[in-house]
Design a protein around this motif. Sequence first.
Motif, mmCIF file in Angstrom:
data_model
loop_
_atom_site.group_PDB
_atom_site.id
_atom_site.type_symbol
_atom_site.label_atom_id
_atom_site.label_comp_id
_atom_site.label_asym_id
_atom_site.label_seq_id
_atom_site.Cartn_x
_atom_site.Cartn_y
_atom_site.Cartn_z
ATOM 1 N N ARG A 38 0.832 -1.219 0.000
ATOM 2 C CA ARG A 38 0.000 0.000 0.000
ATOM 3 C C ARG A 38 0.860 1.260 0.000
ATOM 4 N N ARG A 39 1.945 1.212 0.778
ATOM 5 C CA ARG A 39 2.785 2.403 0.917
ATOM 6 C C ARG A 39 3.854 2.486 -0.160
ATOM 7 N N MET A 40 3.912 1.465 -1.005
ATOM 8 C CA MET A 40 4.859 1.388 -2.120
ATOM 9 C C MET A 40 6.311 1.541 -1.644
ATOM 10 N N VAL A 41 6.642 0.759 -0.609
ATOM 11 C CA VAL A 41 8.004 0.711 -0.095
ATOM 12 C C VAL A 41 8.415 -0.746 0.075
ATOM 13 N N ASP A 42 9.702 -0.972 0.244
ATOM 14 C CA ASP A 42 10.218 -2.311 0.453
ATOM 15 C C ASP A 42 9.786 -2.832 1.828
ATOM 16 N N LEU A 71 0.815 3.408 -12.915
ATOM 17 C CA LEU A 71 2.022 2.727 -12.432
ATOM 18 C C LEU A 71 1.866 1.213 -12.535
ATOM 19 N N ALA A 72 0.683 0.722 -12.264
ATOM 20 C CA ALA A 72 0.431 -0.720 -12.294
ATOM 21 C C ALA A 72 0.520 -1.289 -13.698
ATOM 22 N N THR A 73 0.269 -0.475 -14.710
ATOM 23 C CA THR A 73 0.324 -0.969 -16.083
ATOM 24 C C THR A 73 1.749 -0.930 -16.642
ATOM 25 N N GLU A 74 2.677 -0.422 -15.838
ATOM 26 C CA GLU A 74 4.092 -0.372 -16.225
ATOM 27 C C GLU A 74 4.304 0.261 -17.590
ATOM 28 N N VAL A 75 3.704 1.419 -17.759
ATOM 29 C CA VAL A 75 3.865 2.164 -19.003
ATOM 30 C C VAL A 75 5.323 2.611 -19.120
ATOM 31 N N LYS A 76 5.922 2.319 -20.248
ATOM 32 C CA LYS A 76 7.305 2.722 -20.488
ATOM 33 C C LYS A 76 7.307 4.125 -21.093
ATOM 34 N N CYS A 77 8.009 5.027 -20.439
ATOM 35 C CA CYS A 77 8.103 6.401 -20.943
ATOM 36 C C CYS A 77 9.411 6.546 -21.691
ATOM 37 N N GLU A 78 9.310 6.978 -22.925
ATOM 38 C CA GLU A 78 10.502 7.173 -23.729
ATOM 39 C C GLU A 78 10.963 8.612 -23.634
ATOM 40 N N VAL A 79 12.269 8.785 -23.543
ATOM 41 C CA VAL A 79 12.852 10.111 -23.514
ATOM 42 C C VAL A 79 13.341 10.424 -24.907
ATOM 43 N N SER A 80 12.897 11.573 -25.430
ATOM 44 C CA SER A 80 13.327 11.934 -26.779
ATOM 45 C C SER A 80 14.368 13.013 -26.752
ATOM 46 N N GLN A 122 -11.149 15.451 -3.087
ATOM 47 C CA GLN A 122 -11.739 14.512 -4.036
ATOM 48 C C GLN A 122 -10.967 14.479 -5.348
ATOM 49 N N ARG A 123 -10.534 15.634 -5.812
ATOM 50 C CA ARG A 123 -9.769 15.689 -7.062
ATOM 51 C C ARG A 123 -8.413 14.998 -6.914
ATOM 52 N N LEU A 124 -7.751 15.240 -5.783
ATOM 53 C CA LEU A 124 -6.464 14.587 -5.550
ATOM 54 C C LEU A 124 -6.623 13.078 -5.413
ATOM 55 N N ALA A 125 -7.682 12.639 -4.739
ATOM 56 C CA ALA A 125 -7.930 11.200 -4.603
ATOM 57 C C ALA A 125 -8.146 10.563 -5.977
ATOM 58 N N ALA A 126 -8.899 11.220 -6.832
ATOM 59 C CA ALA A 126 -9.126 10.700 -8.181
ATOM 60 C C ALA A 126 -7.814 10.661 -8.972
ATOM 61 N N MET A 127 -7.016 11.706 -8.843
ATOM 62 C CA MET A 127 -5.737 11.742 -9.539
ATOM 63 C C MET A 127 -4.823 10.629 -9.033
ATOM 64 N N ASN A 128 -4.772 10.449 -7.714
ATOM 65 C CA ASN A 128 -3.913 9.407 -7.145
ATOM 66 C C ASN A 128 -4.350 8.022 -7.605
ATOM 67 N N LYS A 129 -5.647 7.809 -7.718
ATOM 68 C CA LYS A 129 -6.164 6.529 -8.212
ATOM 69 C C LYS A 129 -5.669 6.287 -9.638
ATOM 70 N N ASP A 130 -5.751 7.316 -10.476
ATOM 71 C CA ASP A 130 -5.293 7.182 -11.858
ATOM 72 C C ASP A 130 -3.775 7.002 -11.940
ATOM 73 N N LEU A 131 -3.039 7.695 -11.080
ATOM 74 C CA LEU A 131 -1.584 7.534 -11.073
ATOM 75 C C LEU A 131 -1.205 6.116 -10.651
ATOM 76 N N ARG A 132 -1.879 5.579 -9.630
ATOM 77 C CA ARG A 132 -1.613 4.187 -9.211
ATOM 78 C C ARG A 132 -1.919 3.212 -10.350
ATOM 79 N N LYS A 133 -3.029 3.446 -11.026
ATOM 80 C CA LYS A 133 -3.404 2.579 -12.140
ATOM 81 C C LYS A 133 -2.350 2.646 -13.253
#
Length: 158
Positions: free
Chosen positions: A63-67, A149-158, A136-147
């Motif tokens: 939950r806390r995203m730590v080791d 992160l879970a999909t392991e989207v690879k970000c390319e640096v150009s 409420q807005r931050l909670a919604a944003m955090n939910k989307d950010l967690r989602k």
Amino acid sequence: MSTESEDDARVELMRELKTSSQLQHAWLMQVWQANPSLHPAAAMLLSDLAKFGESRPSDVAKRRMVDISVVSRQIAQLSSAGLIDRRPAPEDGRASLISVSERGQAELLAWRGRYLEFMTHALAGWDADQVTDLTQRLAAMNKDLRKALATEVKCEVS
């Protein structure tokens, strides 16, 4: 495809969130230095347990995203201070379940009081609807950010 203006707004949002996190950390350290009992990181773990209830240490770490080693050290501190209760997990006696003790509840109430005093002062010009809307807005944003992160989207640096 997003516009440059939309991209700039997203970058600015992350900057403001980082600043908010840094300000919260500064407040926590200020309070802790004035009253060096429970380390703020351990207090946050205790708060997590109070919110989510009895948990396995591995679930807390997730939950806390730590080791798990980080959580284990904090649990040891909380346990030695008598702030958590520990019992064997019924389905697996090797694992333990941890929960907030009565003494831990009292410690959390003290932290909550200090935190509410600070936030009430800091946000004196805000009404309850503004605080609720931002929360409420931050909670919604955090939910989307967690989602994301879970999909392991690879970000390319150009």
